[in-house]
Design a protein around this motif. Structure first.
Motif, PDB file in Angstrom:
ATOM      1  N   SER A 279      14.887  22.159 -25.357  1.00 46.69           N
ATOM      2  CA  SER A 279      13.923  21.113 -25.723  1.00 46.69           C
ATOM      3  C   SER A 279      13.628  21.217 -27.214  1.00 46.69           C
ATOM      4  N   GLY A 280      12.586  20.501 -27.630  1.00 44.25           N
ATOM      5  CA  GLY A 280      12.230  20.535 -29.043  1.00 44.25           C
ATOM      6  C   GLY A 280      11.602  21.861 -29.444  1.00 44.25           C
ATOM      7  N   GLY A 281      11.031  22.553 -28.494  1.00 47.39           N
ATOM      8  CA  GLY A 281      10.355  23.810 -28.802  1.00 47.39           C
ATOM      9  C   GLY A 281      11.052  25.046 -28.262  1.00 47.39           C
ATOM     10  N   HIS A 282      12.008  24.868 -27.341  1.00 46.97           N
ATOM     11  CA  HIS A 282      12.602  26.032 -26.672  1.00 46.97           C
ATOM     12  C   HIS A 282      14.080  25.851 -26.414  1.00 46.97           C
TER      13      HIS A 282
ATOM     14  N   ALA B 128      17.166  23.952 -29.937  1.00 49.78           N
ATOM     15  CA  ALA B 128      18.250  22.968 -30.023  1.00 49.78           C
ATOM     16  C   ALA B 128      17.713  21.591 -30.426  1.00 49.78           C
ATOM     17  N   GLY B 129      16.597  21.189 -29.833  1.00 52.12           N
ATOM     18  CA  GLY B 129      16.025  19.872 -30.146  1.00 52.12           C
ATOM     19  C   GLY B 129      15.563  19.794 -31.591  1.00 52.12           C
ATOM     20  N   GLU B 130      15.052  20.920 -32.074  1.00 51.14           N
ATOM     21  CA  GLU B 130      14.604  20.998 -33.467  1.00 51.14           C
ATOM     22  C   GLU B 130      15.801  20.785 -34.401  1.00 51.14           C
TER      23      GLU B 130
ATOM     24  N   PHE C  43      18.505  19.075 -33.686  1.00 49.10           N
ATOM     25  CA  PHE C  43      18.823  17.642 -33.623  1.00 49.10           C
ATOM     26  C   PHE C  43      17.881  16.861 -34.542  1.00 49.10           C
ATOM     27  N   ASP C  44      16.589  17.209 -34.487  1.00 50.95           N
ATOM     28  CA  ASP C  44      15.610  16.463 -35.280  1.00 50.95           C
ATOM     29  C   ASP C  44      15.833  16.666 -36.783  1.00 50.95           C
ATOM     30  N   LYS C  45      16.168  17.912 -37.177  1.00 48.67           N
ATOM     31  CA  LYS C  45      16.366  18.195 -38.607  1.00 48.67           C
ATOM     32  C   LYS C  45      17.653  17.566 -39.129  1.00 48.67           C
TER      33      LYS C  45
ATOM     34  N   GLY D  66      15.011  12.901 -33.565  1.00 47.91           N
ATOM     35  CA  GLY D  66      16.392  12.604 -33.889  1.00 47.91           C
ATOM     36  C   GLY D  66      17.394  12.643 -32.755  1.00 47.91           C
ATOM     37  N   GLY D  67      17.078  13.387 -31.693  1.00 51.28           N
ATOM     38  CA  GLY D  67      18.050  13.576 -30.607  1.00 51.28           C
ATOM     39  C   GLY D  67      18.687  12.290 -30.113  1.00 51.28           C
ATOM     40  N   PRO D  68      17.884  11.339 -29.651  1.00 51.53           N
ATOM     41  CA  PRO D  68      18.466  10.112 -29.114  1.00 51.53           C
ATOM     42  C   PRO D  68      19.254   9.325 -30.167  1.00 51.53           C
TER      43      PRO D  68
ATOM     44  N   ILE E  32      20.941  10.626 -32.800  1.00 58.04           N
ATOM     45  CA  ILE E  32      22.235  11.296 -33.015  1.00 58.04           C
ATOM     46  C   ILE E  32      23.154  10.990 -31.847  1.00 58.04           C
ATOM     47  N   ASP E  33      22.618  11.051 -30.645  1.00 53.05           N
ATOM     48  CA  ASP E  33      23.384  10.754 -29.434  1.00 53.05           C
ATOM     49  C   ASP E  33      24.039   9.374 -29.564  1.00 53.05           C
ATOM     50  N   ARG E  34      23.245   8.402 -29.980  1.00 46.72           N
ATOM     51  CA  ARG E  34      23.731   7.025 -30.092  1.00 46.72           C
ATOM     52  C   ARG E  34      24.756   6.887 -31.223  1.00 46.72           C
TER      53      ARG E  34
ATOM     54  N   GLY F 213      14.956  19.969 -19.953  1.00 47.05           N
ATOM     55  CA  GLY F 213      14.363  19.823 -21.287  1.00 47.05           C
ATOM     56  C   GLY F 213      14.928  18.600 -21.978  1.00 47.05           C
ATOM     57  N   GLY F 214      14.264  18.158 -23.049  1.00 46.21           N
ATOM     58  CA  GLY F 214      14.636  16.922 -23.727  1.00 46.21           C
ATOM     59  C   GLY F 214      16.096  16.820 -24.143  1.00 46.21           C
ATOM     60  N   VAL F 215      16.683  17.919 -24.612  1.00 37.63           N
ATOM     61  CA  VAL F 215      18.077  17.879 -25.082  1.00 37.63           C
ATOM     62  C   VAL F 215      19.050  17.677 -23.914  1.00 37.63           C
TER      63      VAL F 215
ATOM     64  N   ALA G  40      18.958  15.415 -22.035  1.00 38.89           N
ATOM     65  CA  ALA G  40      19.223  13.975 -21.982  1.00 38.89           C
ATOM     66  C   ALA G  40      20.484  13.624 -22.777  1.00 38.89           C
ATOM     67  N   ASN G  41      20.993  14.565 -23.562  1.00 37.74           N
ATOM     68  CA  ASN G  41      22.142  14.273 -24.439  1.00 37.74           C
ATOM     69  C   ASN G  41      23.419  13.975 -23.642  1.00 37.74           C
ATOM     70  N   SER G  42      24.046  12.856 -23.955  1.00 42.78           N
ATOM     71  CA  SER G  42      25.186  12.413 -23.146  1.00 42.78           C
ATOM     72  C   SER G  42      26.392  13.346 -23.281  1.00 42.78           C
TER      73      SER G  42
ATOM     74  N   THR H  99      12.871  14.650 -20.641  1.00 41.51           N
ATOM     75  CA  THR H  99      11.841  14.738 -21.694  1.00 41.51           C
ATOM     76  C   THR H  99      10.475  14.954 -21.027  1.00 41.51           C
ATOM     77  N   ASP H 100       9.485  15.367 -21.807  1.00 46.63           N
ATOM     78  CA  ASP H 100       8.193  15.766 -21.256  1.00 46.63           C
ATOM     79  C   ASP H 100       7.523  14.661 -20.437  1.00 46.63           C
ATOM     80  N   ASN H 101       6.990  15.059 -19.295  1.00 49.73           N
ATOM     81  CA  ASN H 101       6.319  14.108 -18.403  1.00 49.73           C
ATOM     82  C   ASN H 101       5.402  14.862 -17.443  1.00 49.73           C
TER      83      ASN H 101
HETATM   84  O1  KG4 Z   1      11.376  18.453 -23.655  1.00 53.84           O
HETATM   85  P1  KG4 Z   1      10.941  17.593 -24.798  1.00 53.84           P
HETATM   86  O2  KG4 Z   1      10.574  16.158 -24.509  1.00 53.84           O
HETATM   87  O3  KG4 Z   1       9.709  18.221 -25.544  1.00 53.84           O
HETATM   88  C1  KG4 Z   1       9.594  19.599 -25.762  1.00 53.84           C
HETATM   89  O4  KG4 Z   1       9.186  20.311 -24.798  1.00 53.84           O
HETATM   90  O5  KG4 Z   1       9.939  20.004 -26.886  1.00 53.84           O
HETATM   91  O6  KG4 Z   1      12.120  17.643 -25.881  1.00 53.84           O
HETATM   92  C2  KG4 Z   1      12.071  16.892 -27.072  1.00 53.84           C
HETATM   93  C3  KG4 Z   1      13.346  17.130 -27.843  1.00 53.84           C
HETATM   94  C4  KG4 Z   1      13.354  16.506 -29.236  1.00 53.84           C
HETATM   95  O7  KG4 Z   1      13.758  17.486 -30.167  1.00 53.84           O
HETATM   96  C5  KG4 Z   1      14.395  15.399 -29.106  1.00 53.84           C
HETATM   97  O8  KG4 Z   1      15.094  15.122 -30.307  1.00 53.84           O
HETATM   98  C6  KG4 Z   1      15.312  15.965 -28.060  1.00 53.84           C
HETATM   99  O9  KG4 Z   1      14.466  16.599 -27.141  1.00 53.84           O
HETATM  100  N1  KG4 Z   1      16.108  14.923 -27.388  1.00 53.84           N
HETATM  101  C7  KG4 Z   1      17.448  14.835 -27.467  1.00 53.84           C
HETATM  102  C8  KG4 Z   1      17.817  13.663 -26.758  1.00 53.84           C
HETATM  103  N2  KG4 Z   1      16.684  13.087 -26.251  1.00 53.84           N
HETATM  104  C9  KG4 Z   1      15.636  13.884 -26.656  1.00 53.84           C
HETATM  105  N3  KG4 Z   1      18.351  15.620 -28.080  1.00 53.84           N
HETATM  106  C10 KG4 Z   1      19.637  15.272 -28.000  1.00 53.84           C
HETATM  107  N4  KG4 Z   1      20.078  14.157 -27.356  1.00 53.84           N
HETATM  108  C11 KG4 Z   1      19.213  13.333 -26.718  1.00 53.84           C
HETATM  109  N5  KG4 Z   1      19.669  12.249 -26.080  1.00 53.84           N
END
Ligand code: KG4
Ligand code: ZN
Length: 348
Positions: free
Chosen positions: A139-142, A166-168, A170-172, A183-185, A187-189, A278-280, A282-284, A310-312
């Motif tokens: 995810s963005g934090g872990h 990993a999410g961090e 992607f965002d950077k 940035g994750g979504p 970059i994915d696109r 975790g959010g990442v 979601a990466n295709s 992603t968080d919910n």
């Molecule tokens: O799990 P999450 O919603 O929140 C945390 O617990 O951090 O994860 C958010 C992270 C962000 O860094 C975002 O860029 C990444 O998940 N993320 C993705 C994609 N969708 C969200 N990273 C890569 N590809 C995606 N499609």
């Protein structure tokens, strides 16, 4: 499954105010209000802004979830809330709301671990978790590899990132490429039209001495720096930066390391089921690569649909329902928000 405990879950660890309602493994409502747009211009989540947004969104999100589920709050069997890890002020809003509900309705309260909830959410889509399973949590934090023998009591880390999540990363990298936050979504696109072999970016902690000390750990800061250097060199030479190709090559490097280490960990632990959350998740590319490589070595892969990655709040409710179903002891009403709640502590 149409039976099981009726549980309301609240999530406020970062920038999403989530309220979910589940009955056992059945998702009844998943209301999410995000403050992401308020953070976008800062290029990252601003804790004070997130806390304030949670405060404003909590009651409307709660009402929306109850209405969607067709549930009156006094009907629920328990209240679950993310007690950590996450941003302290943000967590506090959810924990305070959950306590108020638990006390007002006279229901048990469960303060749950955000990371375990990212794993438990898969039950809403694919049914009972295989136990044991190996969970890759990104995810963005872990970024962690977890051995899960019992989602309510037995979550043991095998490895984690030693720098960026990993999410961090992607965002950077998205920021370097001029793409919006998060940035994750993006970059994915962008990567869909790119060539993943355009640049061979480094795979952190995958060779030699690093593998001895950090076999199941991750490092993404070197990769981020490598992308930055590459982009700078291009710009200095006055040449255009091929955004799609760089995005694809970066995404390939991250996915490669994640999948390689997850399958190595599964084989080492003798586990045949890999769960990605975790959010990442979601990466295709990560999803496709995991399924393809796991199949080759006889490992089954489960990944929740992107909306549940992603968080919910549904993920919190899902873990809460499992705790109730397995008769676990609720948290005390003086439950603290614990910004660094260890992954081994499923219930606070
Ligand atoms: O799990 P999450 O919603 O929140 C945390 O617990 O951090 O994860 C958010 C992270 C962000 O860094 C975002 O860029 C990444 O998940 N993320 C993705 C994609 N969708 C969200 N990273 C890569 N590809 C995606 N499609
Ligand atoms: Zn999360």
């Amino acid at each position: 499954m149409t039976d099981g405990p009726l549980v309301l879950g609240i999530e406020t660890s970062c920038d999403e105010t989530g309220v979910g309602i589940v009955r056992g493994h059945t998702l009844l409502a998943d209301a999410v209000a995000s403050s992401v747009e308020e953070h976008a211009r800062f290029g990252g989540v601003v804790p004070e802004v997130a806390s304030r947004a949670h405060l404003e969104a909590m009651v409307p999100t709660l009402e929306r979830a109850a209405e969607t589920a067709g549930v009156r709050l006094h009907e629920v069997d328990a209240i679950a809330v993310t007690s950590g890890p996450g941003l302290a002020g943000a967590l506090l809003v959810g924990v305070a709301a959950a306590k108020a509900l638990a006390i007002g309705l006279g229901k048990p309260l469960y303060g749950v671990n955000h990371l375990a909830a990212h794993v438990a959410v898969d039950q809403l889509e694919h049914g009972s978790l295989p136990e044991p399973c190996l969970a890759l949590l990104v995810s963005g934090g872990h970024s962690s590899l977890l051995q899960v023998t019992d989602i309510t009591t037995g979550v043991d880390p095998m490895g984690a990132t030693i720098d960026d999540a990993a999410g961090e990363a992607f965002d950077k990298v998205a920021r370097l490429l001029g793409l919006p936050f998060p940035g994750g979504p993006h970059i994915d696109r962008a990567a869909r039209d790119g060539d993943a072999a355009y640049v061979a970016f480094p795979r952190g902690l995958t060779s030699g001495r690093d593998m001895e000390r950090h076999r199941f750990d991750f490092s993404f800061s070197g990769l981020k720096t490598a992308v930055a250097r590459w982009v700078e060199a291009r710009e200095r030479a006055g040449e255009p930066v091929p955004v799609a190709d760089v995005a694809a090559a970066f995404q390939e490097a991250v996915s490669d390391v994640l999948v390689r280490k997850a399958l190595d960990a599964a084989a080492t632990a003798g586990i045949d089921d890999l769960l990605i959350g975790g959010g990442v998740a979601a990466n295709s590319r990560l999803r496709a690569m995991a399924v393809e490589r796991a199949e080759r070595v006889g490992v089954r892969v489960r990944v929740p649909r992107p909306g549940l990655c992603t968080d919910n709040g549904a993920m919190v409710a899902a873990l809460g329902a499992e705790l109730v179903a397995r008769g676990r002891t609720p948290s005390s009403l003086d439950l603290p928000a614990d910004s660094s709640q260890p992954v081994t502590q499923v219930v606070a």
